[in-house]
Each structure stands twice: as C-alpha cells, then as structure tokens.
Design a protein around this motif. Structure first.
Motif, PDB file in Angstrom:
ATOM      1  N   UNK A 136      -8.253   7.482  17.628  1.00 50.88           N
ATOM      2  CA  UNK A 136      -6.989   7.529  18.259  1.00 50.88           C
ATOM      3  C   UNK A 136      -5.698   7.020  17.473  1.00 50.88           C
ATOM      4  N   UNK A 137      -4.635   7.725  17.611  1.00 54.14           N
ATOM      5  CA  UNK A 137      -3.497   6.951  16.555  1.00 54.14           C
ATOM      6  C   UNK A 137      -2.427   6.635  17.661  1.00 54.14           C
ATOM      7  N   UNK A 138      -1.431   5.838  17.330  1.00 50.86           N
ATOM      8  CA  UNK A 138      -0.454   5.185  18.094  1.00 50.86           C
ATOM      9  C   UNK A 138       0.616   6.033  18.077  1.00 50.86           C
ATOM     10  N   UNK A 139       0.785   7.178  16.966  1.00 48.45           N
ATOM     11  CA  UNK A 139       2.190   7.713  16.621  1.00 48.45           C
ATOM     12  C   UNK A 139       1.902   9.172  17.116  1.00 48.45           C
ATOM     13  N   UNK A 140       1.767   9.347  18.587  1.00 45.60           N
ATOM     14  CA  UNK A 140       1.547  10.593  19.176  1.00 45.60           C
ATOM     15  C   UNK A 140       2.531  11.121  20.285  1.00 45.60           C
ATOM     16  N   UNK A 141       2.845  12.368  20.688  1.00 43.34           N
ATOM     17  CA  UNK A 141       3.689  12.560  21.738  1.00 43.34           C
ATOM     18  C   UNK A 141       2.969  12.255  22.950  1.00 43.34           C
ATOM     19  N   UNK A 142       3.897  11.576  23.978  1.00 43.34           N
ATOM     20  CA  UNK A 142       3.418  11.318  25.221  1.00 43.34           C
ATOM     21  C   UNK A 142       2.591  12.374  25.798  1.00 43.34           C
TER      22      UNK A 142
END
Length: 187
Positions: A152-158
């Motif tokens: 999992x990455x932090x910089x994704x679209x909600x």
C-alpha cells in the motif's frame, strides 16, 4: 523558502507561475496521468488555478513541498513537474503526454535529486507509484533509486485501493560503484 530555479543541459526547472495554468490543466486531462497521479477526476480548470496560484506558492513559503516546473527555456510553458515533498521525504513527478519518451523526466529528476542532496540535510529520498506505472519506475531506476518493495502506498486518490511500488535513494548510493539492484517490475 523562496523558490529557486535549476538548470540542466536541456531544461530550466522553476516554480510554476500563472502563465502555466493552461498547461497544467491540459496535461491533467490525460487518462494515463489521471490513472497514476492522484489528481481530481474530472480535472477542472479551477484545480489547475488552485495548484499553480495557491498551493505551489504556499508549499514553497512554508517549506512543505518544492515544486519545479520543467521548461525548455525560462519563458515557455511547462512540460511537467518534479516535486520534493520535504515533510515526507518523497519525490514525485508527472509529464505531459506529448513530452514522454524523450528523457525529459530523467534529466529533471536527476537535477532535483542533486539539488536536494546538495542543499538540504537529507540522507534519503523516497519514491512510490501506483503499481503498473512503468514510466515512473524507469525514471526512478535511472536516477539511482533502489527497489524497496510493493504494498500500500500513501499517495493515492481517495477510495483507490491499488497496490504500489516503493524505492529509496540514499546519499551513499550516489557514490556507490555497485550497480543498482534489479527492479523486478521492470523485468
């Protein structure tokens, strides 16, 4: 911090300005960019205005994120951006579709990496991307980042639950004579 400008053999990197709103808006209409970069969808003109006229100056002023627009010359519209998220230690980037495949981003990212390690007390930079973003992964690999895994990455679209790819570039990697380890996603 006051925005700074960087130069490479082919490009000038400087903070986006009001004249760049149209270029940002146009670039962010691209379906591939929307898939891999967490921009609002649909991307409206007011999003580009807010990014260029409000967020970028605020981030520079407050030392949160340093956003560099990539240009062929100081007085032409931007082609894309490279940003160092100072608070999180991440480097990110996007490039307009018509400029991809020309080595633009590799040259621009290398310049920002050099600037960060030269002017900031930082020992590592981090990179992450949505799984499948081969263009971004190639740039990260070519600029010296070392593969750090998936998850999992932090910089994704909600609401987006796609997995991601991660890599790290440490200061000591810059002087290493060892080639970077293979990136399994680049086969």
């Amino acid at each position: 911090m006051e925005p700074v400008a960087l130069t490479t053999p082919r490009f000038t990197l400087s903070a986006p300005r009001a004249a760049d709103v149209d270029a940002v808006y146009a670039a962010c209409q691209d379906a591939q960019l929307q898939r891999f970069v967490p921009v609002p969808v649909p991307y409206e003109r007011f999003h580009a205005e807010g990014f260029v006229l409000e967020l970028v100056p605020e981030w520079w002023r407050d030392d949160i994120e340093y956003v560099f627009g990539i240009r062929r010359a100081p007085d032409v519209p931007l082609m894309g951006v490279v940003a160092w998220q100072r608070a999180r230690g991440y480097i990110g980037y996007w490039l307009g579709a018509s400029h991809r495949g020309e080595g633009v981003m590799t040259e621009a990212v290398a310049a920002v990496i050099d600037w960060v390690f030269t002017h900031e007390d930082v020992d590592e930079l981090r990179w992450e991307a949505t799984a499948g973003n081969l263009g971004s992964a190639l740039v990260a690999q070519r600029t010296g980042f070392r593969w750090d895994g998936t998850g999992r990455i932090s910089n994704v679209r909600p609401g987006q639950e796609e997995g991601g790819w991660r890599a790290v570039l440490r200061r000591e990697h810059l002087s290493s004579v060892q080639p970077a380890a293979e990136w399994p996603v680049l086969g």
